[in-house]
Design a protein around this motif. Sequence first.
Motif, PDB file in Angstrom:
ATOM      1  N   VAL A 160       0.830  -1.210   0.000  1.00 20.45           N
ATOM      2  CA  VAL A 160       0.000   0.000   0.000  1.00 20.45           C
ATOM      3  C   VAL A 160       0.865   1.261   0.000  1.00 20.45           C
ATOM      4  CG1 VAL A 160      -1.696   1.320   1.330  1.00 20.45           C
ATOM      5  CG2 VAL A 160      -1.952  -1.155   1.083  1.00 20.45           C
ATOM      6  N   GLN A 161       2.050   1.154   0.586  1.00 18.11           N
ATOM      7  CA  GLN A 161       2.938   2.317   0.650  1.00 18.11           C
ATOM      8  C   GLN A 161       3.416   2.774  -0.726  1.00 18.11           C
ATOM      9  OE1 GLN A 161       3.490   4.070   3.393  1.00 18.11           O
ATOM     10  NE2 GLN A 161       2.193   2.638   4.525  1.00 18.11           N
ATOM     11  N   LEU A 162       3.330   1.909  -1.724  1.00 14.70           N
ATOM     12  CA  LEU A 162       3.746   2.298  -3.075  1.00 14.70           C
ATOM     13  C   LEU A 162       2.906   3.443  -3.610  1.00 14.70           C
ATOM     14  CD1 LEU A 162       4.190  -1.225  -4.735  1.00 14.70           C
ATOM     15  CD2 LEU A 162       6.025   0.386  -4.151  1.00 14.70           C
ATOM     16  N   SER A 163       1.661   3.476  -3.271  1.00 19.14           N
ATOM     17  CA  SER A 163       0.752   4.479  -3.826  1.00 19.14           C
ATOM     18  C   SER A 163       0.176   5.413  -2.775  1.00 19.14           C
ATOM     19  CB  SER A 163      -0.398   3.779  -4.568  1.00 19.14           C
ATOM     20  OG  SER A 163      -1.086   2.875  -3.704  1.00 19.14           O
ATOM     21  N   ASP A 164       0.642   5.328  -1.553  1.00 18.20           N
ATOM     22  CA  ASP A 164       0.081   6.116  -0.465  1.00 18.20           C
ATOM     23  C   ASP A 164       0.270   7.614  -0.696  1.00 18.20           C
ATOM     24  OD1 ASP A 164      -1.070   6.520   2.155  1.00 18.20           O
ATOM     25  OD2 ASP A 164       0.963   6.968   2.862  1.00 18.20           O
ATOM     26  N   LYS A 165      -0.836   8.360  -0.744  1.00 19.08           N
ATOM     27  CA  LYS A 165      -0.842   9.819  -0.841  1.00 19.08           C
ATOM     28  C   LYS A 165      -0.071  10.355  -2.039  1.00 19.08           C
ATOM     29  CE  LYS A 165      -1.589  10.497   4.112  1.00 19.08           C
ATOM     30  NZ  LYS A 165      -1.089  11.103   5.362  1.00 19.08           N
ATOM     31  N   LEU A 166      -0.103   9.628  -3.134  1.00 24.48           N
ATOM     32  CA  LEU A 166       0.505  10.132  -4.363  1.00 24.48           C
ATOM     33  C   LEU A 166      -0.206  11.413  -4.791  1.00 24.48           C
ATOM     34  CD1 LEU A 166       0.987   6.852  -6.427  1.00 24.48           C
ATOM     35  CD2 LEU A 166       2.811   8.413  -5.715  1.00 24.48           C
ATOM     36  N   GLY A 167       0.564  12.413  -5.130  1.00 24.60           N
ATOM     37  CA  GLY A 167      -0.008  13.693  -5.519  1.00 24.60           C
ATOM     38  C   GLY A 167      -0.391  14.569  -4.349  1.00 24.60           C
ATOM     39  N   GLU A 168      -0.288  14.049  -3.129  1.00 25.76           N
ATOM     40  CA  GLU A 168      -0.579  14.825  -1.918  1.00 25.76           C
ATOM     41  C   GLU A 168       0.687  15.040  -1.098  1.00 25.76           C
ATOM     42  OE1 GLU A 168      -3.797  13.170   0.380  1.00 25.76           O
ATOM     43  OE2 GLU A 168      -4.645  12.223  -1.405  1.00 25.76           O
ATOM     44  N   ARG A 169       1.430  13.952  -0.878  1.00 26.29           N
ATOM     45  CA  ARG A 169       2.679  14.038  -0.130  1.00 26.29           C
ATOM     46  C   ARG A 169       3.833  13.912  -1.124  1.00 26.29           C
ATOM     47  NH1 ARG A 169       2.905   9.294   2.915  1.00 26.29           N
ATOM     48  NH2 ARG A 169       4.277   8.408   1.337  1.00 26.29           N
ATOM     49  N   PHE A 170       4.599  14.959  -1.258  1.00 27.11           N
ATOM     50  CA  PHE A 170       5.734  14.953  -2.177  1.00 27.11           C
ATOM     51  C   PHE A 170       7.012  14.710  -1.379  1.00 27.11           C
ATOM     52  CE2 PHE A 170       2.425  17.282  -4.352  1.00 27.11           C
ATOM     53  CZ  PHE A 170       2.529  16.835  -5.669  1.00 27.11           C
TER      54      PHE A 170
END
Length: 470
Positions: A269-279
């Motif tokens: 799940v960490q692969l896609s966690d908050k993509l586009g939100e957390r840079f």
Amino acid sequence: MATTEKKTSAKSASDGASTIALAEYMVRARTAALPDEVATRAKHHILDTLAAMVSGTTLPVGKMAMKYATLQGAGGDATIIGLKGRYNSVVAALANGMLAHADETDDSHAPAGMHPGCAILPPALAMAEKNGKSGGDLLKAVVLGYDVGARVMRSIGANIREPYRRYDTHAFGGVFGAAAAAGACTSTPLDATQCRYLLSYAAQQASGLASYPMDTFHVEKGFIFGGMPARSGMTAATMLEAGFTGIEDDLEGYNGFLPSHGAEKADPVQLSDKLGERFEIMRTNIKKYSVGSPIQAPVDCLANIMREHKVGPDDFAEIIVYTARGEDKITRSDQHMSSLNLRYLLAATLIDGGLSFHAAHDDDRVHRPEIETITSKISIRANPELASAESPRQGMVEFVTRDGRTFQNRVVKVRGAMENPMTTEEVAAKARELLRVALPAERSERVVEAVLSLETLPKLADLALLLNPA
């Protein structure tokens, strides 16, 4: 007849959804607008890494990398910092990666255990130059590389981050970040399936042992942290340019990267966690001083004491340094590299009134009598309380004067760390010092200006020309 139920943990059960989400994000990130604060921070890290490459041309590791590149022959599409002409893009990525980590001045991402800039910028730069991309294209590619590299490392879980781990997090995270950044600058845009192939080729090349502290001359370390992941990521991207196909789920799938290296601690799940939100570039440190990360805070502590209490070498009787781990292979007194010798760096700071790039890299000065007089009276002690999840690289220094006074300073959030980032002016000031090691002042200023207005640069080749020898 009794039946048994096979139990599967939530983390270990994977349908590849996180890999798919990551690949789809990689496609979108190629054209999506960056938030202003993210674009600004990315320019800081690009400038810091380019400056590290330029200063690296004067250091032994960088000179070896340039010699290696020339032995492969000139002729290609990419610039190698410090060399005239153009070279094969894969060779350029390797050489520039080693230049960026020729010493200890490049950035670091503590949560992911990697130095992203030295692995990610070189292949992005080579691919962008090769394919006539713009400064804006490079900016987005680099941000994506930081996001992918850090998320892959987080998805592995604690297994690879444990003390005495077998694998090196810097090389592992670097290769995924490098592949993603280079893949964002290919001649023809990659679709989501091709991005999954790209991640597969990065996974197949992921390598690196945690034996690098044994390399006291920093040569192999420069390859592990920068050159190798940059080369491998560039190789993956150029393979996709050539039309290679591959395994669509080599991260979560059968005998894939996460099951192999993360085992039961892997968290896809960490692969896609908050993509586009957390840079992740916002969670990356820039070093104030061109020295190893554990040394930043103690040097800052001493500088603070000298400035606040108006003391110098004539007042010195003893220095006691506290770090979370105390003395180790990175900071011990027999360290060959001056930029990793904590006692020497404190002595140089005390004598010079500050710490410059030249002082941090003056290996001959380490054993001069005026230095050894001071270093013999510096002790290093462990204090585990000087590390926390929020501020893992704290330091504390006690300065004892000849007349018996004791001054103490503790740095919790060292300047340049993600919790206490530098301003644009501070990053530019550090970059100018490093650039002027090998470039004229006027050209150094043009490099700073070009990077800080990177989104207006039509072609990366224009920046490459500034970095080439006259």
